[in-house]
Design an enzyme around this catalytic site. Structure first.
Site, PDB file in Angstrom:
ATOM      1  N   LYS A   1       0.822  -1.211   0.000  1.00 27.66           N
ATOM      2  CA  LYS A   1       0.000   0.000   0.000  1.00 27.66           C
ATOM      3  C   LYS A   1       0.859   1.265   0.000  1.00 27.66           C
ATOM      4  O   LYS A   1       0.630   2.189  -0.780  1.00 27.66           O
ATOM      5  CB  LYS A   1      -0.912  -0.016   1.221  1.00 27.66           C
ATOM      6  CG  LYS A   1      -1.606   1.296   1.522  1.00 27.66           C
ATOM      7  CD  LYS A   1      -2.459   1.190   2.760  1.00 27.66           C
ATOM      8  CE  LYS A   1      -1.656   0.966   4.008  1.00 27.66           C
ATOM      9  NZ  LYS A   1      -0.810   2.127   4.383  1.00 27.66           N
ATOM     10  N   THR A   2       1.862   1.300   0.894  1.00 28.01           N
ATOM     11  CA  THR A   2       2.708   2.492   1.003  1.00 28.01           C
ATOM     12  C   THR A   2       3.472   2.728  -0.298  1.00 28.01           C
ATOM     13  O   THR A   2       3.627   3.870  -0.743  1.00 28.01           O
ATOM     14  CB  THR A   2       3.694   2.327   2.175  1.00 28.01           C
ATOM     15  OG1 THR A   2       2.951   2.118   3.376  1.00 28.01           O
ATOM     16  CG2 THR A   2       4.561   3.567   2.339  1.00 28.01           C
TER      17      THR A   2
ATOM     18  N   ASP B   1      -4.357   8.093   3.132  1.00 23.39           N
ATOM     19  CA  ASP B   1      -3.896   6.766   3.542  1.00 23.39           C
ATOM     20  C   ASP B   1      -4.827   6.209   4.619  1.00 23.39           C
ATOM     21  O   ASP B   1      -5.427   6.961   5.383  1.00 23.39           O
ATOM     22  CB  ASP B   1      -2.465   6.897   4.090  1.00 23.39           C
ATOM     23  CG  ASP B   1      -1.839   5.553   4.408  1.00 23.39           C
ATOM     24  OD1 ASP B   1      -2.252   4.537   3.817  1.00 23.39           O
ATOM     25  OD2 ASP B   1      -0.927   5.522   5.262  1.00 23.39           O
ATOM     26  N   GLU B   2      -4.939   4.876   4.697  1.00 24.30           N
ATOM     27  CA  GLU B   2      -5.740   4.195   5.736  1.00 24.30           C
ATOM     28  C   GLU B   2      -7.147   4.787   5.823  1.00 24.30           C
ATOM     29  O   GLU B   2      -7.671   5.063   6.901  1.00 24.30           O
ATOM     30  CB  GLU B   2      -5.041   4.296   7.108  1.00 24.30           C
ATOM     31  CG  GLU B   2      -3.651   3.697   7.158  1.00 24.30           C
ATOM     32  CD  GLU B   2      -3.658   2.166   7.195  1.00 24.30           C
ATOM     33  OE1 GLU B   2      -4.730   1.568   6.998  1.00 24.30           O
ATOM     34  OE2 GLU B   2      -2.584   1.575   7.411  1.00 24.30           O
TER      35      GLU B   2
ATOM     36  N   GLN C   1      -9.792  -4.414   6.945  1.00 22.39           N
ATOM     37  CA  GLN C   1      -8.965  -4.119   8.114  1.00 22.39           C
ATOM     38  C   GLN C   1      -9.491  -2.910   8.887  1.00 22.39           C
ATOM     39  O   GLN C   1      -8.746  -2.253   9.613  1.00 22.39           O
ATOM     40  CB  GLN C   1      -7.514  -3.886   7.690  1.00 22.39           C
ATOM     41  CG  GLN C   1      -6.857  -5.125   7.080  1.00 22.39           C
ATOM     42  CD  GLN C   1      -5.367  -4.926   6.832  1.00 22.39           C
ATOM     43  OE1 GLN C   1      -4.564  -4.865   7.753  1.00 22.39           O
ATOM     44  NE2 GLN C   1      -5.009  -4.821   5.567  1.00 22.39           N
TER      45      GLN C   1
ATOM     46  N   ARG D   1      -1.206 -11.322   9.794  1.00 22.78           N
ATOM     47  CA  ARG D   1       0.088 -10.900  10.360  1.00 22.78           C
ATOM     48  C   ARG D   1       1.155 -11.960  10.130  1.00 22.78           C
ATOM     49  O   ARG D   1       2.353 -11.698  10.262  1.00 22.78           O
ATOM     50  CB  ARG D   1      -0.012 -10.648  11.866  1.00 22.78           C
ATOM     51  CG  ARG D   1      -0.957  -9.556  12.362  1.00 22.78           C
ATOM     52  CD  ARG D   1      -0.808  -8.255  11.638  1.00 22.78           C
ATOM     53  NE  ARG D   1      -1.737  -8.186  10.527  1.00 22.78           N
ATOM     54  CZ  ARG D   1      -1.632  -7.354   9.499  1.00 22.78           C
ATOM     55  NH1 ARG D   1      -0.617  -6.528   9.438  1.00 22.78           N
ATOM     56  NH2 ARG D   1      -2.530  -7.348   8.525  1.00 22.78           N
TER      57      ARG D   1
END
Length: 680
Positions: A49-50, A240-241, A271, A632
């Site tokens: 994503k980043t 973002d997010e 998420q 995770r």
């Protein structure tokens, strides 16, 4: 009707010469190079994503968009720094005019420019949490009588109530009804203090943290010329997010993007796990409806986990009706199937995790590349004991160990004082919970109490009482005349509580002692002092359940002190071990990854939590939380649950039902491990 004339951005295209096709996978490339207009990027866990956001900024600059016409909004300072550093590494320099930072940081920057419109000076002050608490305390003192204050929520709790009201744009009664129903009867008083708090902030030209968003939105909604300026200023906005945005943040973004509609939001609806603090998953789920013509990009290539783990993750999230369907695919080679492990009880679960961690560590996996995740911190109490017993070093993400939290130490202090009346630390901690007693007063009362203690013991023994029985409550009673008027009733209640705790038969029942402290007023103390009262109450019930395995309060205190002391030694700089197993709630593990993950206490009512099952929205958020836990893991995943909910050392207890999330995983995707105890 005005005629539209296209004024192209002035600025030489950036000569970056980035080979986007080589640097990005096809899904990332499509999003990064998308044309102007609204865009929703659903970036699955571990999908880069980043990287996508960073390259999007570079691409815009390469097309000639001036850096001061780009706004990049993030949620944490760490995320902002990481993203801007990556942009800098791509460009060889960071364009100083680029607007990038957290919502609060950008809000602060805007408000400095327009403070006068709100009746503030440009150099207005910002209250940190401690300053805000102090100001709220003065508002409480100036509004309520001394008697009212005794049963009124403390400043820290009010701050949380006011923050939720601000960020969710709700009235105080609505916030109380949703989150603090036990304070509904105080709604008028809480609202009155809020008004006074707002008046005093404005009178002293200060803002608190929430004001940085609320006042920013106020500028955009109420100042038409400024709204028009900022809408024209930012040609491209990236968020973002986005799944974590609340009502205020979403409104700010919508207003800023209303003119150009060049808005790219990046996130993962699967998420969205922070509903309890105001995040609204509907912001991302309904984005295409709010922005007709939205291009939706799904980035589903996962670079983190093995195919076997991703198959479980994909199956897990299918149970949610409200979502953007996606299928995570792996680029990594195959690994072992995730294991589902049924354990007899929490003690056997702890033994399994500890043994398996030791085996994996011996085989070469560093301890800090392994994690144990759970729904709530009290789920890991038995595990902490087991790891300590085996000498396996661990750290807890929250930063405060389970037994070192204030509410645990408060209750334990009552028990310690009963066991050892000469424990001055326990005495002073207990009495400082009473109204009107500070550190100096507690120290003075300790000297008085100690002087009465010996006389009380001698007198009771002369009357035929067992050694020490009743001496603590008698010595406390003798101190009554030393306390102030506003403390007398609370002091009398403490005397009565100690009289109960001193009974010889209760000393053999530490669990009942803990519950006695709760019933005698400590539960009310939790409500008034902590915004997360319910979770702290659950912690103490779990401590009581653990204490049921002891038939002597001395042994119980010794075991808990042993764990606390080992942790304290580990935390010393000289004793710090760099290689530690990570223990964490799933919420605090979001954004992290580990080679091996254990998810424990997967029982109905624990994960998912009982409260979350009251409506579909709550259940879906819990399923997303489980999805976050599963994703995770890089190489190995263990999903464990105890069959019995019983006290330590007990042979019986109620049966527990495995989590519905485990039942939703197709059996062929996991291995079932049967635990066997060898017979010698």
């Amino acid at each position: 009707m005005a005629q539209e004339y296209v004024l192209r951005p002035f600025g030489a295209p950036a000569q970056l010469r980035i080979d986007y096709q080589r640097e990005l996978n096809p899904q990332q490339l499509e999003a990064v190079t998308s044309p102007p207009g609204p865009a929703l990027v659903i970036a699955g866990a571990g999908s880069g994503k980043t990287r996508t956001l960073t390259y999007r900024v570079a691409f815009l600059l390469e097309q000639g968009v001036p850096p001061d016409r780009i706004l990049l909004l993030t949620f944490t300072n760490k995320a902002a720094r990481e993203m801007l550093q990556r942009v800098e590494s791509l460009l060889g320099r960071l364009p100083g005019a680029l607007w990038g930072g957290t919502f609060h940081a950008i809000g602060h920057r805007v408000l400095r420019l327009h403070a006068d419109r709100l009746g503030y000076e440009p150099n207005f002050g910002i209250l940190d949490r401690e300053d805000a608490r102090h100001l709220l305390n003065t508002c409480i003192r100036d509004t309520l009588s001394e008697d009212e204050r005794k049963k009124f929520p403390r400043a820290e709790v009010l701050a949380e109530i006011y923050s939720l009201a601000a960020n969710l744009r709700l009235s105080i009664p609505d916030v109380l009804d949703r989150y603090f129903d036990y304070f509904l009867g105080l709604a008028d008083r809480i609202t009155q203090i809020q008004r006074l708090y707002e008046e005093r902030k404005r009178a002293t030209r200060v803002m608190d943290f929430d004001d940085l968003l609320v006042r920013w939105l106020e500028v955009l909604e109420q100042q038409a010329d400024l709204r028009d300026y900022w809408q024209r200023r930012f040609l491209f906005i990236l968020v973002d997010e986005y799944q974590d945005t609340n009502v205020v943040q979403s409104a700010i973004v919508d207003l800023l993007a209303a003119r150009h509609r060049n808005l790219m939001v990046v996130g993962d609806d699967a998420q969205s796990i922070y509903g309890w603090r105001g995040a609204d998953a509907r912001n991302i789920l309904e984005f295409p409806n709010r922005y007709p013509g939205t291009r939706v990009f799904k980035i589903e290539t996962n670079y983190r986990s093995t195919p076997e783990i991703l198959e479980v993750a994909n199956a897990v999230i299918l149970g949610n009706r409200h979502q953007f369907h996606k299928e995570l695919t792996a680029v990594r080679p195959s690994g072992p199937r995730p294991a589902v492990v049924a354990c007899t009880d929490a003690s056997q679960q702890a033994a399994f995790v500890a043994q398996r961690v030791a085996e994996l560590h011996e085989a070469g996996t560093p301890l800090d590349r392994m994690a144990v995740l759970y729904r709530a911190h009290h789920h890991a109490l038995e595990l902490q004991m087991e790891l300590t017993r085996r000498g396996i070093p661990f750290s807890i993400t929250s930063g405060v160990r389970f037994l070192e939290q204030a509410h645990m130490k408060d209750v334990n202090a009552h028990l310690r004082l009963v066991v050892n009346p000469l424990d001055s630390v326990a005495f002073q901690r207990v009495v400082q919970m009473l109204p009107g007693i500070g550190a100096k007063g507690a120290a003075r009362l300790w000297e008085t109490f100690r002087s009465h203690l010996h006389a009380a013991s001698a007198r009771l023994e002369a009357d035929g009482a067992a050694a020490g029985e009743g001496s603590i409550s008698a010595a406390l009673a003798a101190c009554t005349r030393e306390v102030g008027r506003k403390t007398v009733q609370a002091w009398d209640d403490l005397v009565a509580l100690m009289r109960q705790l001193e009974r010889p038969e209760l000393l053999r029942k530490p669990a009942e002692m803990i519950r006695t402290v709760l019933k005698a007023g400590y539960e009310e103390h939790l409500k008034l002092n902590y915004s997360n009262y319910r979770s702290r109450r659950e912690d103490l019930e779990q401590l009581a359940l653990y204490a049921e395995g002891f038939d002597d309060v001395h042994e119980f205190l010794a075991q808990t002190a042993l764990l606390t002391n080992v942790e304290a030694e580990d935390d010393q700089p000289g004793g710090m071990e760099p290689n530690r197993l990570r223990l964490s709630t799933v919420h605090q593990a979001k954004g992290l990854e580990f080679d091996v993950v254990f998810v424990i206490m997967l029982c109905e009512g624990m994960f998912p939590s009982a409260r979350s099952l009251e409506d579909e929205e709550g259940e879906e958020e819990e399923r997303r939380l489980f999805y976050v836990a599963v994703t995770r893991a890089r190489n190995e995943l263990y999903l464990t649950f105890p069959l019995l909910h019983r006290a330590r050392g007990s042979q019986t207890g109620p049966l527990q039902e495995p989590s519905r999330f485990l039942r939703e995983i197709p059996p062929q995707l996991v291995e079932t491990w049967e635990l066997r105890t060898p017979h010698w």
